[in-house]
Design a protein around this motif. Structure first.
Motif, mmCIF file in Angstrom:
data_model
loop_
_atom_site.group_PDB
_atom_site.id
_atom_site.type_symbol
_atom_site.label_atom_id
_atom_site.label_comp_id
_atom_site.label_asym_id
_atom_site.label_seq_id
_atom_site.Cartn_x
_atom_site.Cartn_y
_atom_site.Cartn_z
ATOM 1 N N THR A 172 0.846 -1.185 0.000
ATOM 2 C CA THR A 172 0.000 0.000 0.000
ATOM 3 C C THR A 172 0.888 1.243 0.000
ATOM 4 O OG1 THR A 172 -0.131 0.045 2.424
ATOM 5 C CG2 THR A 172 -1.866 -1.140 1.271
ATOM 6 N N VAL A 173 0.320 2.328 -0.459
ATOM 7 C CA VAL A 173 1.029 3.609 -0.462
ATOM 8 C C VAL A 173 0.625 4.343 0.811
ATOM 9 C CG1 VAL A 173 1.330 5.800 -1.669
ATOM 10 C CG2 VAL A 173 1.012 3.693 -2.972
ATOM 11 N N PRO A 174 1.591 4.796 1.606
ATOM 12 C CA PRO A 174 1.242 5.535 2.824
ATOM 13 C C PRO A 174 0.432 6.785 2.498
ATOM 14 C CG PRO A 174 3.579 4.959 2.803
ATOM 15 C CD PRO A 174 3.028 4.637 1.446
ATOM 16 N N SER A 175 -0.496 7.135 3.378
ATOM 17 C CA SER A 175 -1.319 8.323 3.145
ATOM 18 C C SER A 175 -0.431 9.569 3.096
ATOM 19 C CB SER A 175 -2.377 8.471 4.230
ATOM 20 O OG SER A 175 -1.762 8.601 5.493
ATOM 21 N N GLY A 176 -0.785 10.477 2.205
ATOM 22 C CA GLY A 176 -0.022 11.712 2.050
ATOM 23 C C GLY A 176 1.178 11.597 1.134
ATOM 24 N N MET A 177 1.460 10.402 0.660
ATOM 25 C CA MET A 177 2.605 10.211 -0.237
ATOM 26 C C MET A 177 2.242 10.718 -1.623
ATOM 27 S SD MET A 177 5.636 8.947 -0.281
ATOM 28 C CE MET A 177 6.792 8.842 -1.603
ATOM 29 N N SER A 182 2.171 11.151 -5.678
ATOM 30 C CA SER A 182 2.382 10.244 -6.805
ATOM 31 C C SER A 182 3.690 10.623 -7.490
ATOM 32 C CB SER A 182 1.239 10.363 -7.801
ATOM 33 O OG SER A 182 0.042 9.953 -7.213
ATOM 34 N N PRO A 183 4.527 9.640 -7.799
ATOM 35 C CA PRO A 183 5.790 9.969 -8.455
ATOM 36 C C PRO A 183 5.564 10.384 -9.908
ATOM 37 C CG PRO A 183 5.539 7.605 -8.256
ATOM 38 C CD PRO A 183 4.387 8.224 -7.529
ATOM 39 N N ALA A 224 11.764 7.570 -11.049
ATOM 40 C CA ALA A 224 10.813 8.483 -10.414
ATOM 41 C C ALA A 224 11.549 9.737 -9.946
ATOM 42 C CB ALA A 224 10.135 7.799 -9.239
ATOM 43 N N ASP A 225 10.803 10.840 -9.830
ATOM 44 C CA ASP A 225 11.422 12.095 -9.405
ATOM 45 C C ASP A 225 11.626 12.171 -7.897
ATOM 46 O OD1 ASP A 225 8.747 12.282 -8.728
ATOM 47 O OD2 ASP A 225 8.573 14.389 -9.261
ATOM 48 N N CYS A 226 11.004 11.273 -7.150
ATOM 49 C CA CYS A 226 11.153 11.259 -5.693
ATOM 50 C C CYS A 226 11.169 9.805 -5.228
ATOM 51 C CB CYS A 226 10.020 12.039 -5.031
ATOM 52 S SG CYS A 226 8.385 11.362 -5.357
ATOM 53 N N PRO A 227 11.676 9.541 -4.036
ATOM 54 C CA PRO A 227 11.677 8.160 -3.546
ATOM 55 C C PRO A 227 10.252 7.616 -3.453
ATOM 56 C CG PRO A 227 13.058 9.548 -2.164
ATOM 57 C CD PRO A 227 12.314 10.457 -3.097
ATOM 58 N N MET A 228 10.084 6.354 -3.770
ATOM 59 C CA MET A 228 8.777 5.719 -3.696
ATOM 60 C C MET A 228 8.712 4.890 -2.415
ATOM 61 S SD MET A 228 8.249 4.613 -7.662
ATOM 62 C CE MET A 228 6.779 3.715 -7.301
ATOM 63 N N HIS A 229 7.849 5.287 -1.509
ATOM 64 C CA HIS A 229 7.689 4.570 -0.253
ATOM 65 C C HIS A 229 6.466 3.677 -0.347
ATOM 66 C CE1 HIS A 229 10.696 7.014 1.836
ATOM 67 N NE2 HIS A 229 10.237 8.010 1.092
ATOM 68 N N LEU A 230 6.611 2.435 0.090
ATOM 69 C CA LEU A 230 5.491 1.503 0.130
ATOM 70 C C LEU A 230 5.422 0.895 1.528
ATOM 71 C CD1 LEU A 230 5.937 -0.408 -3.242
ATOM 72 C CD2 LEU A 230 4.194 1.285 -2.692
#
Length: 109
Positions: free
Chosen positions: A72-77, A79-80, A90-96
């Motif tokens: 799941t994608v953490p809330s507030g993350m 979209s890359p 991606a332009d920013c780190p992708m947190h899952l």
């Protein structure tokens, strides 16, 4: 010479609705894209020698992870956004977030 592979992969002539995530477009029943329209590992003499190993490894890793975890994608993350460089990234780190999936017949804690 640099081929705009990202632009080729987002060309509506070859891939209808190219910005949509439609993994079935690459399934066994999907119509084949014209030769050269899809180049995930390059082509011709410059094709990646490790493409078969890479695809096998990624399939095994994805299967093992998805059997054990829900991604799941953490809330507030945010979209890359894709950034085209020598490779696509991606332009920013992708947190899952990995949430363990309970085994059949057990209750998740």
């Amino acid at each position: 010479v640099m081929l705009p592979v990202l632009l080729m992969h987002h060309d509506a002539r070859w891939f209808p609705d190219p910005m949509a995530f439609l993994p079935d477009r690459f399934g066994p029943d999907a119509p084949a894209a014209p030769r050269g329209a899809y180049l995930p590992f390059g082509a011709a003499p410059r094709v990646c020698l490790g493409q078969h190993l890479a695809m096998t490894e990624m399939t095994m890793i994805a299967a093992m992870l998805l059997q054990r975890f829900e991604l799941t994608v953490p809330s507030g993350m945010p979209s890359p956004t894709a950034v085209v460089n020598v490779t696509l990234r991606a332009d920013c780190p992708m947190h899952l977030r990995l949430v363990p999936v309970s085994a059949p017949g057990t209750i998740a804690s």
